[in-house]
Design an enzyme around this catalytic site. Structure first.
Site, mmCIF file in Angstrom:
data_model
loop_
_atom_site.group_PDB
_atom_site.id
_atom_site.type_symbol
_atom_site.label_atom_id
_atom_site.label_comp_id
_atom_site.label_asym_id
_atom_site.label_seq_id
_atom_site.Cartn_x
_atom_site.Cartn_y
_atom_site.Cartn_z
ATOM 1 N N LYS A 81 3.742 -3.602 -21.580
ATOM 2 C CA LYS A 81 2.628 -4.473 -21.162
ATOM 3 C C LYS A 81 3.050 -5.920 -21.367
ATOM 4 O O LYS A 81 3.901 -6.215 -22.209
ATOM 5 C CB LYS A 81 1.377 -4.188 -22.013
ATOM 6 C CG LYS A 81 0.084 -4.648 -21.380
ATOM 7 C CD LYS A 81 -0.442 -3.640 -20.382
ATOM 8 C CE LYS A 81 -1.659 -4.153 -19.644
ATOM 9 N NZ LYS A 81 -2.271 -3.109 -18.807
ATOM 10 N N GLY A 127 -18.589 -4.901 -15.756
ATOM 11 C CA GLY A 127 -17.401 -5.480 -15.131
ATOM 12 C C GLY A 127 -17.470 -5.307 -13.629
ATOM 13 O O GLY A 127 -17.840 -4.237 -13.126
ATOM 14 N N GLY A 134 -14.764 -6.518 -11.456
ATOM 15 C CA GLY A 134 -13.462 -6.980 -10.963
ATOM 16 C C GLY A 134 -12.822 -5.869 -10.173
ATOM 17 O O GLY A 134 -13.500 -5.032 -9.569
ATOM 18 N N ASN A 135 -11.497 -5.831 -10.226
ATOM 19 C CA ASN A 135 -10.776 -4.823 -9.454
ATOM 20 C C ASN A 135 -11.248 -3.406 -9.795
ATOM 21 O O ASN A 135 -11.511 -2.594 -8.913
ATOM 22 C CB ASN A 135 -9.280 -4.983 -9.723
ATOM 23 C CG ASN A 135 -8.463 -4.083 -8.840
ATOM 24 O OD1 ASN A 135 -8.376 -2.896 -9.079
ATOM 25 N ND2 ASN A 135 -7.900 -4.639 -7.787
ATOM 26 N N ALA A 136 -11.379 -3.128 -11.082
ATOM 27 C CA ALA A 136 -11.766 -1.783 -11.502
ATOM 28 C C ALA A 136 -13.260 -1.524 -11.219
ATOM 29 O O ALA A 136 -13.621 -0.544 -10.554
ATOM 30 C CB ALA A 136 -11.446 -1.591 -12.988
ATOM 31 N N GLY A 137 -14.124 -2.386 -11.725
ATOM 32 C CA GLY A 137 -15.568 -2.166 -11.666
ATOM 33 C C GLY A 137 -16.142 -2.211 -10.256
ATOM 34 O O GLY A 137 -16.994 -1.390 -9.886
HETATM 35 P P1 NAD Z 1 -10.491 -8.108 -13.297
HETATM 36 O O1 NAD Z 1 -9.981 -9.372 -13.806
HETATM 37 O O2 NAD Z 1 -10.357 -7.831 -11.844
HETATM 38 O O3 NAD Z 1 -12.045 -7.976 -13.662
HETATM 39 C C1 NAD Z 1 -12.550 -8.056 -14.937
HETATM 40 C C2 NAD Z 1 -14.064 -8.052 -14.828
HETATM 41 O O4 NAD Z 1 -14.636 -7.981 -16.134
HETATM 42 C C3 NAD Z 1 -14.628 -9.301 -14.168
HETATM 43 O O5 NAD Z 1 -15.706 -8.936 -13.335
HETATM 44 C C4 NAD Z 1 -15.142 -10.103 -15.352
HETATM 45 O O6 NAD Z 1 -16.177 -10.987 -15.008
HETATM 46 C C5 NAD Z 1 -15.635 -8.979 -16.228
HETATM 47 N N1 NAD Z 1 -15.809 -9.363 -17.624
HETATM 48 C C6 NAD Z 1 -14.999 -10.126 -18.408
HETATM 49 N N2 NAD Z 1 -15.529 -10.255 -19.635
HETATM 50 C C7 NAD Z 1 -16.690 -9.548 -19.622
HETATM 51 C C8 NAD Z 1 -17.700 -9.309 -20.570
HETATM 52 N N3 NAD Z 1 -17.616 -9.803 -21.803
HETATM 53 N N4 NAD Z 1 -18.743 -8.538 -20.206
HETATM 54 C C9 NAD Z 1 -18.834 -8.034 -18.952
HETATM 55 N N5 NAD Z 1 -17.924 -8.243 -18.004
HETATM 56 C C10 NAD Z 1 -16.871 -8.990 -18.341
HETATM 57 O O7 NAD Z 1 -9.844 -6.968 -14.165
HETATM 58 P P2 NAD Z 1 -9.686 -5.434 -13.800
HETATM 59 O O8 NAD Z 1 -8.368 -5.251 -13.175
HETATM 60 O O9 NAD Z 1 -10.924 -4.953 -13.123
HETATM 61 O O10 NAD Z 1 -9.585 -4.797 -15.277
HETATM 62 C C11 NAD Z 1 -10.748 -4.408 -16.011
HETATM 63 C C12 NAD Z 1 -10.335 -3.389 -17.052
HETATM 64 O O11 NAD Z 1 -9.715 -2.299 -16.391
HETATM 65 C C13 NAD Z 1 -9.317 -3.900 -18.073
HETATM 66 O O12 NAD Z 1 -9.546 -3.288 -19.314
HETATM 67 C C14 NAD Z 1 -8.002 -3.446 -17.489
HETATM 68 O O13 NAD Z 1 -6.985 -3.337 -18.491
HETATM 69 C C15 NAD Z 1 -8.417 -2.111 -16.945
HETATM 70 N N6 NAD Z 1 -7.497 -1.585 -15.937
HETATM 71 C C16 NAD Z 1 -7.339 -2.183 -14.724
HETATM 72 C C17 NAD Z 1 -6.437 -1.643 -13.817
HETATM 73 C C18 NAD Z 1 -6.267 -2.216 -12.433
HETATM 74 O O14 NAD Z 1 -5.514 -1.636 -11.643
HETATM 75 N N7 NAD Z 1 -6.945 -3.287 -12.079
HETATM 76 C C19 NAD Z 1 -5.695 -0.531 -14.154
HETATM 77 C C20 NAD Z 1 -5.887 0.065 -15.410
HETATM 78 C C21 NAD Z 1 -6.791 -0.484 -16.289
#
Ligand code: NAD
Length: 421
Positions: free
Chosen positions: A106, A218, A220-223
């Site tokens: 990582k 959340g 973002g990409n995941a949510g």
């Molecule tokens: P991202 O940057 O696209 O989105 C993060 C989201 O979380 C945003 O909507 C942000 O506003 C929100 N957020 C931040 N702080 C917050 C809080 N205190 N309360 C509520 N919402 C909050 O990131 P992502 O890629 O969606 O990643 C989110 C999680 O998923 C992380 O833990 C990441 O490690 C995990 N993840 C992502 C991927 C991927 O492919 N994107 C893969 C595996 C794991």
């Protein structure tokens, strides 16, 4: 950060719990408690105002017994070496559980991407790659996007790497745009993998997803993609969603298209008019069938685990549930699906991307989704079978511990075969 919430301590504790139950060899356990390699770098970046600012960054290779390191890069103001170490450990278990030929790694940079211009972000991305370039590569350690890093950032990093090495090597990083070696289906693969897990979980739990209420922390990409797929593919009703500014709730369900538009226009889901405002804390405690933490770590802790009303917690974020909370949820019969299964879709499709880049031959989106479903469903079934086996023989264990047992066993076997202990 309190001791209780230190992410790497949590990762070590989870390993220790599994090691005890599975009677892991002491030497293997000692190797697996610490990362193999930790690189700390300082990256000077000429900012838009002409001044140079120095950013702190990390790349941790946790274990490479099963193959090159694999793991994303985070850009976050609260990034820390402990978080990166923990995430690199979880990547090791995630790749092993999915049975793909990678170890775990990582990276991260302490920065606030939201306050940086595109030019500053590009300089930082290129500077980070120059600093860690000697430690990554398609057969060494393969980075990818994570929180606040994007396909564009991956493209800049690959370009910088190619300039450094003097050759074209698309397999050195994944999550790239499809035009330059990315895979079809990568953009929503994390969420899609999670939704396959939800589908399988619902079958076991005899939950009718068409009648289920879902809350997602959340967007973002995941949510965001989890919302879209839960809604469209599984027919579930998403009643609450949040981002870093706050959340929104509607008993009758939120409209994905309208909410996405509002987020684009206003920068947050918080002020969406199709629901009422709700805090992140309250969202976690809603009376829903499925709660999906999809933001950051340590969201469900011993101080709120008692108040979680969801029947199933689906950990799409990394490390959203602390070990203390894990035990409370197990006790209360809340089925908590662990992060390194639920969000493995991202790394599985990253693996597909790497395999396609190495072969120079690209697959259709349909191929990708079919292969993803197969791997995720197999991992889910392996985990549930192991949970059953151990729970019948000894005391009840959580799905997370079962997943750890499988993953750790595979890494320990690879280390043994390589003669590391
Ligand atoms: P991202 O940057 O696209 O989105 C993060 C989201 O979380 C945003 O909507 C942000 O506003 C929100 N957020 C931040 N702080 C917050 C809080 N205190 N309360 C509520 N919402 C909050 O990131 P992502 O890629 O969606 O990643 C989110 C999680 O998923 C992380 O833990 C990441 O490690 C995990 N993840 C992502 C991927 C991927 O492919 N994107 C893969 C595996 C794991």
């Amino acid at each position: 950060m309190t001791e209780e919430l230190d992410p790497f301590r949590i990762a070590q504790e989870q390993l220790d719990a599994a090691a005890e139950i599975m009677h892991l060899d002491k030497q293997a356990h000692a190797i697996l408690r610490e990362p193999k390699q930790t690189v700390i770098v300082n990256i000077p970046v000429r900012m838009g105002d002409g001044n140079t600012k120095v950013f702190n960054g990390f790349r941790v290779l946790y274990n490479n017994a099963r193959g090159p390191g694999k793991g994303g890069i985070r850009f976050h103001p609260k990034e820390s070496i402990s978080t990166v170490k923990a995430l690199s450990a979880w990547m090791t278990w995630k790749c092993s559980l999915a049975n793909i030929p990678f170890g775990g790694a990582k990276g991260g940079v302490i920065c606030d991407p939201k306050s940086m211009t595109d030019a500053e972000l590009e300089s930082l991305s290129r500077g980070y790659m120059r600093a860690i370039g000697r430690f990554v590569g398609s057969r060494i350690d393969v980075p990818a996007p994570d929180v606040y890093t994007t396909p564009q950032i991956m493209a800049w990093m690959m370009d910088e790497y190619d300039k450094m090495t003097g050759h074209d090597e698309p397999g050195m990083i994944t999550g790239k745009p499809v035009e330059i070696g990315g895979s079809a289906g990568r953009y929503d693969s994390t969420a899609l993998g999670g939704m396959y897990v939800l589908r399988e979980t619902a079958k076991r739990r005899k939950m009718n997803l068409k009648k289920a209420k879902v809350a997602i922390q959340g967007f973002g990409n995941a949510g965001k993609f989890a919302f879209e797929i839960a809604d469209k593919l599984l027919g579930a009703k998403v009643v609450a969603v949040s981002d870093s500014a706050g959340g929104v709730y509607s008993e009758s369900g939120l409209d994905f298209a309208k909410l996405s538009k509002a987020k684009e226009e206003m920068g947050s889901v918080k002020n969406f008019e199709g629901g009422k405002q709700i805090s992140n804390d309250k969202l976690l405690e809603l009376d829903v069938d499925v709660l999906i933490p999809a933001a950051l770590e340590n969201q469900i802790t011993k101080s709120n685990a008692d108040r979680i009303k969801a029947d199933v917690v689906l950990e799409l974020a990394n490390g959203p549930v602390t070990p203390e909370a894990d035990a409370i949820l197990l006790e209360r019969d809340v089925l908590d699906m662990p992060d390194f299964l639920v969000n493995s879709g991202g790394v599985i499709v990253s693996y597909f991307e790497w395999a396609q880049d190495m072969a120079g031959y690209f697959w259709t989106e349909e191929d990708v989704y079919k292969k993803l479903d197969k791997i995720v469903t197999t991992s889910f079934n392996d985990m549930m079978a192991t949970q059953k086996k151990y729970s019948e023989a000894k005391k009840r264990i959580s799905p997370r511990t079962a997943a750890y047992i499988i993953a750790v066993e595979r890494v320990a076997t690879a280390m043994k075969l390589r003669g590391w202990y």
